[in-house]
Design a protein around this motif. Structure first.
Motif, short mmCIF file in Angstrom:
data_model
loop_
_atom_site.label_atom_id
_atom_site.label_comp_id
_atom_site.label_asym_id
_atom_site.label_seq_id
_atom_site.Cartn_x
_atom_site.Cartn_y
_atom_site.Cartn_z
N GLY A 148 34.69 19.04 50.43
CA GLY A 148 34.29 19.38 51.80
C GLY A 148 32.80 19.47 52.03
O GLY A 148 32.36 19.76 53.14
N VAL A 149 32.01 19.25 50.98
CA VAL A 149 30.54 19.33 51.14
C VAL A 149 29.97 17.92 51.26
O VAL A 149 30.27 17.04 50.44
CB VAL A 149 29.89 20.08 49.95
CG1 VAL A 149 28.38 20.12 50.09
CG2 VAL A 149 30.45 21.49 49.85
N LEU A 150 29.16 17.71 52.27
CA LEU A 150 28.60 16.39 52.55
C LEU A 150 27.38 16.08 51.69
O LEU A 150 26.50 16.93 51.52
CB LEU A 150 28.17 16.34 54.04
CG LEU A 150 27.40 15.11 54.51
CD1 LEU A 150 28.31 13.88 54.56
CD2 LEU A 150 26.79 15.36 55.90
N LEU A 151 27.34 14.86 51.16
CA LEU A 151 26.12 14.34 50.54
C LEU A 151 25.49 13.45 51.61
O LEU A 151 25.97 12.34 51.87
CB LEU A 151 26.48 13.51 49.30
CG LEU A 151 25.34 12.71 48.67
CD1 LEU A 151 24.38 13.62 47.94
CD2 LEU A 151 25.89 11.66 47.72
N PRO A 152 24.44 13.92 52.31
CA PRO A 152 23.98 13.19 53.50
C PRO A 152 23.32 11.85 53.18
O PRO A 152 22.82 11.64 52.07
CB PRO A 152 22.96 14.13 54.14
CG PRO A 152 22.79 15.29 53.25
CD PRO A 152 23.65 15.13 52.04
N ASN A 153 23.32 10.96 54.15
CA ASN A 153 22.59 9.69 54.07
C ASN A 153 22.98 8.83 52.88
O ASN A 153 22.13 8.24 52.22
CB ASN A 153 21.07 9.95 54.01
CG ASN A 153 20.55 10.62 55.27
OD1 ASN A 153 20.84 10.18 56.38
ND2 ASN A 153 19.80 11.69 55.11
N SER A 154 24.28 8.73 52.60
CA SER A 154 24.70 8.01 51.39
C SER A 154 24.52 6.49 51.53
O SER A 154 24.33 5.80 50.52
CB SER A 154 26.15 8.33 51.06
OG SER A 154 26.97 8.17 52.19
N GLU A 155 24.60 5.94 52.74
CA GLU A 155 24.29 4.52 52.99
C GLU A 155 25.03 3.56 52.05
O GLU A 155 24.43 2.62 51.51
CB GLU A 155 22.76 4.29 52.87
CG GLU A 155 21.95 4.94 53.98
CD GLU A 155 22.14 4.29 55.36
OE1 GLU A 155 22.45 3.09 55.42
OE2 GLU A 155 21.98 5.00 56.36
N LEU A 156 26.33 3.74 51.91
CA LEU A 156 27.08 2.86 51.01
C LEU A 156 27.26 1.45 51.57
O LEU A 156 27.70 0.55 50.87
CB LEU A 156 28.44 3.48 50.66
CG LEU A 156 28.38 4.85 50.00
CD1 LEU A 156 29.78 5.33 49.62
CD2 LEU A 156 27.47 4.84 48.78
N GLY A 157 26.93 1.27 52.83
CA GLY A 157 26.94 -0.09 53.40
C GLY A 157 25.77 -0.91 52.91
O GLY A 157 25.72 -2.13 53.09
#
Ligand code: BGC
Length: 254
Positions: free
Chosen positions: A146-155
């Motif tokens: 439930g905790v976000l790792l921001p800005n992961s940009e997997l695209g």
């Protein structure tokens, strides 16, 4: 203006969409209002369009915005599907000045993910959950417990000699006139790559193509469930509003 209502705005490559959201229930309190993203999508022009959305709702309170860039401390660091002039722009400052309202800004896929985990298909899901938005680009939101790792940009992962979103975004399907089968196979390869890197417990699909899931779901051969996001094209708006509320309380990751 009710305490638990916030204006959520989702800035996309082709449209800017907004609605007032009840952040307790995750429901839209108003109809969604959409205007086309200006071309070129330079900061001043987009800020003016966002002000139009704000004025449409005669809004004077807190605003949350999902924006298609890496956002750190309110500033855009990348601009893949929006004008390059945004790079280095403090989006929160610009939009607060343009609208006269306090504005919180985060990556569009991150806020859509926040909405899905709070109110949608990811509610109560444990482990590593990834939301992939399929549209002009491929957006991603990565959560663990439930905790976000921001800005992961997997695209923007390097993939097939280029970057993933240039191979498997919905805009590529349209541009190259790919059949759903051809595109679905490409998307499957991308998901298999994510499997190799992250061993997800669940992948949620958002954005336009998530509505067409039936056309390619049988082509997805991965060892984790893949399900369309529940809030569909409202996720960005709901998540943006939710983010603003969480941010105000300074507990974004709790
Ligand atoms: C951008 C991301 C964004 C995604 C979806 C990508 O091209 O780099 O920041 O989340 O598109 O809009």
């Amino acid at each position: 203006m009710a305490e638990d209502q916030i204006l959520g705005i989702d800035v996309g490559a082709s449209g800017i969409k907004g609605a007032i959201v009840n952040i307790k229930t995750g429901e839209l309190v108003t109809e969604r209002f959409r205007i086309p993203t200006p071309v070129p999508s330079k900061p001043k022009a987009v800020a003016k369009s966002i002000s139009e959305v704000v004025n449409h709702f005669n809004w004077k309170g807190l605003i949350g915005v999902g924006f298609p860039s890496v956002i750190q401390n309110g500033t855009a660091k990348t601009a893949a599907n929006i004008d390059k002039k945004w790079i280095g722009t403090n989006v929160e400052k610009l939009l607060s000045e343009a609208t006269g309202c306090p504005v919180y800004v985060r990556n569009d896929a991150d806020v859509a993910g926040i909405a899905e985990l709070q109110f949608g298909a990811g509610k109560g899901k444990k482990g590593t959950v990834i939301l992939i938005t399929i549209g002009s680009g491929l957006g991603s939101a990565v959560f663990t417990e439930g905790v976000l790792l921001p800005n992961s940009e997997l695209g923007h992962l390097k993939f097939k000699g280029g970057i993933a979103e240039h191979y498997a975004a919905d805009s590529i399907r349209k541009k190259e006139d790919l059949s759903w089968e051809t595109w679905g196979k490409r998307f499957n390869e991308y998901l298999q790559h994510l499997e190799l890197l992250f061993s997800p417990d669940l992948i949620l699909l958002g954005g336009g193509s998530s509505k067409k899931f039936d056309k390619y779901k049988d082509l997805l051969k991965v060892n984790f469930p893949v399900i369309p996001a529940k809030l569909l094209n409202h996720a960005g708006i709901i998540g943006a509003a939710s983010l603003a509320a969480l941010n105000k309380k300074k507990t974004l990751t709790s």
